[in-house]
Write an enzyme that holds these catalytic residues in place. Structure first.
Site, mmCIF file in Angstrom:
data_model
loop_
_atom_site.group_PDB
_atom_site.id
_atom_site.type_symbol
_atom_site.label_atom_id
_atom_site.label_comp_id
_atom_site.label_asym_id
_atom_site.label_seq_id
_atom_site.Cartn_x
_atom_site.Cartn_y
_atom_site.Cartn_z
ATOM 1 N N LEU A 1 0.807 -1.210 0.000
ATOM 2 C CA LEU A 1 0.000 0.000 0.000
ATOM 3 C C LEU A 1 0.846 1.269 0.000
ATOM 4 O O LEU A 1 0.607 2.191 0.750
ATOM 5 C CB LEU A 1 -0.947 0.014 1.212
ATOM 6 N N CYS A 2 1.891 1.265 -0.806
ATOM 7 C CA CYS A 2 2.668 2.502 -0.902
ATOM 8 C C CYS A 2 2.930 2.817 -2.366
ATOM 9 O O CYS A 2 4.031 3.180 -2.758
ATOM 10 C CB CYS A 2 3.948 2.434 -0.095
#
Lengths: 294, 138
Positions: free
Chosen positions: A88-89
């Site tokens: 999730l980056c």
């Protein structure tokens, strides 16, 4: 009626997701600030280190230390890739892995046997998946790296280099340009290029230093520390990049969730309106039917 | 002489520990203790685990434990690059003792020629140095 209920349920679930992404965005924002100040705190040490090294390098022969001697062309190249442990980056990890892939390709074409040293779960999993030769790996340091982590990695790399297991070490990491922008860079760690050391500082005064215990002993000590400082900086930069990329990704996700909710609300209203209209039509139809019956 | 001072900086990877003027620096050099006064010749030396003293005036001193590093002296400017450093006055002795016990119990369980054993021994050395300094400079 069942359609409005369905839409309402989806709105609720999107709203929950938005709350999560929004929280993650705020956490990342707070962490960027901390990571940034750590980079700044580490900068003086790296600068001074380069200063001292420049002075030493100006005073000694290039062949004096094995870490300064290049073995070309490289027979065995090691690629150290710094990624995060968590996802999730955004594209932060994908960029690093793509860069690593390109390097593997170009080094293989140049005739070297390539192995990898992943740092962070994402790189470990990916390299395992594509089946590269993994020499060593590290995890659980990407979020909050300490100098001892950098030291451990540096010691391992230097050992591999001195034992002639590898002839070239390339470090791939995300360079933290700003909270909005991160750029993957590849940096040749070993061998240490003498010019790279000498170009680091504008002034170099050769010859007037006294060394204790001796110039080669100082060099012996200084070069590994230089590598440690470089790796430490790379770890800090990639940590800051992780938070930066996560913030950007989560901000986009939050915005998208907001838009989705707006769209859902519009179709919810339309469905509600349609249901009411239909009801009225039915009632009117019923009344007309009753009037006709009379 | 008294008005000539040394510009001194103590830098670690994590932060700048000290920045300012001092009268004399005594550092644990690779070949033994080194005293640096103003007008010292340019020198680059390794530092070992030990105690760094920064003297202000005749009887005011800062005591700093360092794990090792480098010192550069040039034109009355002393730069100390320490891998880790801590003021004697800011040490938490109970905390240090606690860590010491942990390492010692770990050492007992490790084989003597392993890499970890070596690591732990170095760590213990740094710790004992801090404890000794904390004890001496209470």
């Amino acid at each position: 009626m069942s359609q409005t209920r369905e839409i309402r349920r989806r709105m609720k679930s999107v709203d929950n997701t938005r709350q999560i992404t929004k929280t993650m965005e705020m956490v990342a924002t707070a962490k960027i600030r901390k990571a940034q100040s750590r980079i700044e705190a580490a900068r003086p040490y790296a600068m001074k280190m380069l200063d001292v090294l420049t002075n030493v390098a100006a005073n000694v022969e290039a062949g004096l230390h094995p870490l300064l001697i290049a073995r070309e062309p490289s027979q065995n190249t090691l690629i150290v890739a710094l990624t995060t442990d968590r996802g999730l980056c955004g594209a932060a990890n994908a960029n690093i892995l793509r860069q690593a892939d390109d390097l593997v390709k170009s080094e293989t074409e140049a005739g070297a046997k390539v192995s990898v040293f992943p740092v962070g779960k994402k790189a470990i999993n990916y390299f395992k998946y594509v089946g590269y030769d993994i020499l060593d790996q590290r995890r659980d340091i990407s979020d909050n790296p300490g100098f001892s982590d950098a030291k451990a990695i540096a010691e391992k790399l230097i050992e591999l280099y001195l034992q002639v297991q590898v002839d070239k070490v390339v470090l791939v990491f995300n360079h933290f340009k700003s909270a909005m922008e991160q750029k993957p860079v590849a940096h040749v760690l070993l061998p240490i290029k003498k010019e790279a050391v000498e170009d680091g500082s504008e002034e170099k005064e050769a010859g007037d230093y006294e060394f204790e215990p001796s110039d080669s002993a100082v060099l012996d000590n200084l070069l590994p520390t230089y590598i440690e400082a470089l790796i430490y900086r790379a770890l800090l930069e990639s940590a800051a990049s992780e938070h930066g990329a996560r913030r950007t990704a989560m901000k986009a996700a939050t915005d998208n969730a907001g838009e989705l909710i707006d769209t859902l609300r519009r179709s919810f209203n339309r469905a509600r309106q349609a249901a009411i209209t239909q009801e009225i039509a039915e009632i009117v139809g019923g009344v007309v039917a009753l009037e006709n019956n009379q | 002489m008294a008005d000539r001072k040394l510009e001194c900086e103590v830098v670690t990877p994590e932060k700048i520990l000290y920045e300012g003027q001092v009268d004399m620096v005594v550092a644990p050099g690779g070949d033994g203790e080194l005293g640096i006064l103003p007008l010292h010749m340019p020198i680059i030396t390794t530092l070992q685990t030990g105690e760094l003293r920064l003297k202000h005036g005749t009887d005011n001193q800062d005591y700093i434990a360092i794990d090792g590093g480098y010192m550069e002296v040039r034109e009355d400017k002393v730069t100390i690059l320490a891998t880790a450093a801590e003021y004697a006055s800011k040490m938490d002795v109970t905390e240090l003792n606690h860590i010491k016990e942990e390492i010692e119990s770990k050492l007992a369980s490790l084989p003597e020629d392993s890499e970890e054993f070596l690591h732990a021994t170095t760590k213990l050395k740094h710790l004992l140095n801090r404890l000794a300094i904390a004890d001496r400079r209470k």
